[in-house]
Design a protein around this motif. Structure first.
Motif, PDB file in Angstrom:
ATOM      1  N   ARG A 173       0.626  -1.244  -0.071  1.00  0.00           N
ATOM      2  CA  ARG A 173      -0.161   0.338   0.087  1.00  0.00           C
ATOM      3  C   ARG A 173       1.169   1.166   0.092  1.00  0.00           C
ATOM      4  NH1 ARG A 173      -3.239  -3.582   2.646  1.00  0.00           N
ATOM      5  NH2 ARG A 173      -5.631  -2.672   1.910  1.00  0.00           N
ATOM      6  N   TYR A 174       1.475   0.969   0.748  1.00  0.00           N
ATOM      7  CA  TYR A 174       2.906   2.695   0.649  1.00  0.00           C
ATOM      8  C   TYR A 174       3.035   2.521  -1.066  1.00  0.00           C
ATOM      9  CZ  TYR A 174       2.724   2.542   5.921  1.00  0.00           C
ATOM     10  OH  TYR A 174       2.146   2.992   6.843  1.00  0.00           O
ATOM     11  N   ILE A 175       4.005   0.976  -0.724  1.00  0.00           N
ATOM     12  CA  ILE A 175       4.014   1.554  -2.747  1.00  0.00           C
ATOM     13  C   ILE A 175       3.576   2.249  -3.801  1.00  0.00           C
ATOM     14  CG2 ILE A 175       4.744   0.300  -4.551  1.00  0.00           C
ATOM     15  CD1 ILE A 175       6.749  -1.554  -2.807  1.00  0.00           C
ATOM     16  N   MET A 176       2.067   1.353  -3.629  1.00  0.00           N
ATOM     17  CA  MET A 176       0.485   2.089  -3.892  1.00  0.00           C
ATOM     18  C   MET A 176       0.548   3.570  -4.255  1.00  0.00           C
ATOM     19  SD  MET A 176      -1.893  -0.483  -4.210  1.00  0.00           S
ATOM     20  CE  MET A 176      -1.337  -2.285  -4.132  1.00  0.00           C
ATOM     21  N   THR A 177       1.105   3.750  -2.616  1.00  0.00           N
ATOM     22  CA  THR A 177       1.226   5.391  -2.944  1.00  0.00           C
ATOM     23  C   THR A 177       2.271   6.581  -3.111  1.00  0.00           C
ATOM     24  OG1 THR A 177      -0.501   5.097  -0.859  1.00  0.00           O
ATOM     25  CG2 THR A 177       0.150   7.249  -0.293  1.00  0.00           C
ATOM     26  N   MET A 178       3.158   6.477  -2.805  1.00  0.00           N
ATOM     27  CA  MET A 178       4.246   6.910  -3.133  1.00  0.00           C
ATOM     28  C   MET A 178       5.050   6.653  -3.983  1.00  0.00           C
ATOM     29  SD  MET A 178       6.305   5.860  -0.297  1.00  0.00           S
ATOM     30  CE  MET A 178       6.646   3.934   0.080  1.00  0.00           C
TER      31      MET A 178
END
Length: 573
Positions: free
Chosen positions: A285-290
């Motif tokens: 999710r962090y990779i999707m967001t960032m």
């Protein structure tokens, strides 16, 4: 030297309490997930996949990030109660002294736990700004997005005000309280969100903001009401020394200061550890967001599958991991040299190895029987249009990979809970360094795999991530004291060879049946129901064989230690 059987009454009592707590939590999670299953299936029919991605990936990630970082360090440090004394022959003087020590310990715990409130202000503001200023924003819903971020920030602050009450409940075995409060929180939030989505689906993000604020307020008020009004515990019990008007003599204050410093040091270590663990847990999710590697719509599909695929992790694994940590922390003093508590370590290793074997078998079961049920589960959950749409095949592949991922989650959870409970501050710092290296590798691998296979790459990278964390925990456990080794633990932990072979044969057999029924090509409910019936029959027979023929020692552990059947029988006699 190998761990002996668990024969200490105090350990058995604590293990029994932990089992009851885990059972209550599992019942809660099953109820909540069934309720959430119905609510989410309802919501899916009213809002777009893009809006779903904004709420369930972007906004809930912000909430869990702030929440986890501001309270996990204190829960890890302060929630476990005093260690278990193996000596049952205590006189009244010892009990009085123990009670006084517990009161002193609690005052130190309050001083540390109260820091979660200012920490939530600072951490919440920092991450809220990052989420709004630096990450991709849904421009067509920007106004609602702003309000949702603000509501999450305020709701975490409100929840942090009840953190001392939560810690008190955990330390003094208010087993059902956490279950009830969590149940109320989740029910209110899901119900209000569903209501807002039904009334005005175009303003679903704003509805989420309101639901989050109301649920968090009720969460804190419930804790306040229970302890202050129902249990009539003075408010000063939950306030730090500088607010509660408690006077201590110089010797007590000096001792308290020293102990508080130790707790604070451990909390800071867990704070750093929480940052890393949160990133590794929610890494995709962090990779999707960032990096915005996939669209909001694809994020929505991924989240639906992730919620379904990780259902067992939330219902079963997380509860066993949390309560296992409390049990191990009560049994072993992290800052005491292992040579001075060999007996306790041996007993804790016996519990850990049996729990790990149990988790491994559960993980293998979920993979074997869940892999071919992807299309059936998704048809029930999102309707036929969900799997027949443009993202249908992606959803099925994601679900199947989640079934593989469950094996790694099952094993890693209990190993890490044991490691975190036993490690001293120096070992925790070293472990944090390893987690930092793992998180960097995970990010790089995720970006590489996603460029080739899309969002399925997130789960593949997570499998590699969990495998690495399992190895790190095993290396620590294998060197916990000089006369112990990694191979002793693995030998006690691994399932029976015949058990593993049985899962392989059943998986192959179910694959043949699945293709014979034609479910891989055309989905028909009549054939799907027949496949479910075949699965149910096989799994019942399979477990009977495993329990009575292949895993007799594990069966005895569950029956005599977790379920306390032996103690109940002795009492009856």
């Amino acid at each position: 030297m190998e761990p002996k059987s668990i024969d200490c009454p105090r350990i058995k009592s604590k293990l029994h309490t932990t089992t009851i707590s885990t059972a209550y939590n599992i019942i809660l999670q099953i109820g909540l997930r069934l309720f959430s299953f119905i609510i989410n299936a309802f919501i899916l029919r009213f809002i777009t996949k893009e809006t779903l991605g904004i709420i369930n990936v972007r906004l809930l990630l912000l909430y869990t990030t702030i929440q986890f970082i501001t309270r996990e360090p204190f829960r890890r440090t302060c929630a476990p109660n005093n260690s278990i004394d193996l000596d049952d022959n205590q006189d009244d003087g010892d009990e009085t002294k123990k009670s006084k020590n517990q009161q002193n310990d609690w005052s130190k715990v309050v001083n540390i736990t109260f820091l979660s409130i200012p920490l939530s202000f600072v951490t919440g503001l920092t991450f809220s700004i990052i989420w709004y200023k630096f990450f991709e924003r849904p421009e067509h819903l920007l106004y609602e997005y702003q309000w949702a971020i603000m509501s999450i920030y305020v709701s975490v602050i409100i929840e942090s005000m009840a953190e001392t009450f939560f810690i008190y409940g955990q330390r003094y075995d208010y087993i059902r309280l956490k279950v009830i409060v969590e149940g109320i929180f989740q029910t209110v939030r899901c119900s209000l969100l569903a209501l807002f989505v039904y009334i005005s689906p175009e303003h679903s993000v704003f509805g989420f903001a309101i639901a989050q604020l109301i649920a968090s307020t009720i969460y804190s008020l419930t804790y306040f009401s229970y302890f202050l009004f129902k249990k009539k515990i003075p408010m000063t019990t939950f306030l730090p020394n500088f607010l509660s008007d408690k006077d201590d003599n110089n010797e007590s204050s000096s001792s308290s200061s020293s102990s508080s410093s130790s707790l604070l040091e451990t909390s800071l270590t867990f704070f750093y550890n929480s940052l890393l663990k949160q990133f590794l847990t929610e890494g995709e999710r962090y990779i999707m967001t960032m990096f915005s590697v996939i669209s909001f719509a694809e994020q929505g599909v991924y989240d639906v599958i992730n919620n379904l695929g990780s259902l067992p992790a939330r219902i079963i694994f997380q509860q066993i991991e949390e309560n296992g940590y409390i049990l191990f922390s009560s049994l072993i003093k992290r800052d005491l040299d292992t040579s001075q508590q060999i007996t306790k370590i041996l007993k804790s290793l016996s519990i850990c190895s049996n729990l790990t074997k149990l988790m491994a078998i559960i993980g293998l079961t979920l993979f074997t029987y869940g892999y071919h049920g992807a299309s059936i589960v998704l048809s029930v959950y999102g309707g036929q249009n969900f799997i027949n749409g443009s993202f249908g095949q992606l959803a099925i592949h994601l679900f199947q990979w989640h079934c593989i991922y469950m094996i790694f989650i099952a094993i890693n959870g209990i190993l890490e809970s044991y490691s975190f409970a036993v490690m001293n501050t120096r070992q925790l710092n070293r472990f944090n360094t390893n987690l930092l290296i793992i998180s960097i590798i995970f990010t790089i691998i995720s970006l590489i795999i996603i460029s080739y296979v899309g969002s399925v790459g997130f789960i593949m990278a997570n499998c590699l991530n969990m495998m690495t964390r399992i190895i790190v925990s095993l290396l620590f456990i294998g060197n916990i004291y000089p006369n112990y080794s990694l191979w002793i633990f693995i030998r006690q932990t691994r399932p029976n060879f015949h058990t593993i072979i049985s899962y392989v044969l059943i998986f192959i057999g179910l694959s043949i049946v699945y293709r014979w029924l034609g479910l891989a090509d055309i989905f028909l409910w009549s054939k799907a129901i027949l496949f479910i019936i075949i699965n149910v029959i096989i799994i019942i027979c399979h477990f009977i064989i495993i329990i009575y023929f292949f895993e007799k020692e594990l069966c005895l552990f569950v029956r005599n230690e977790l379920l306390f059947f032996k103690s109940l029988k002795n009492k009856q006699n």
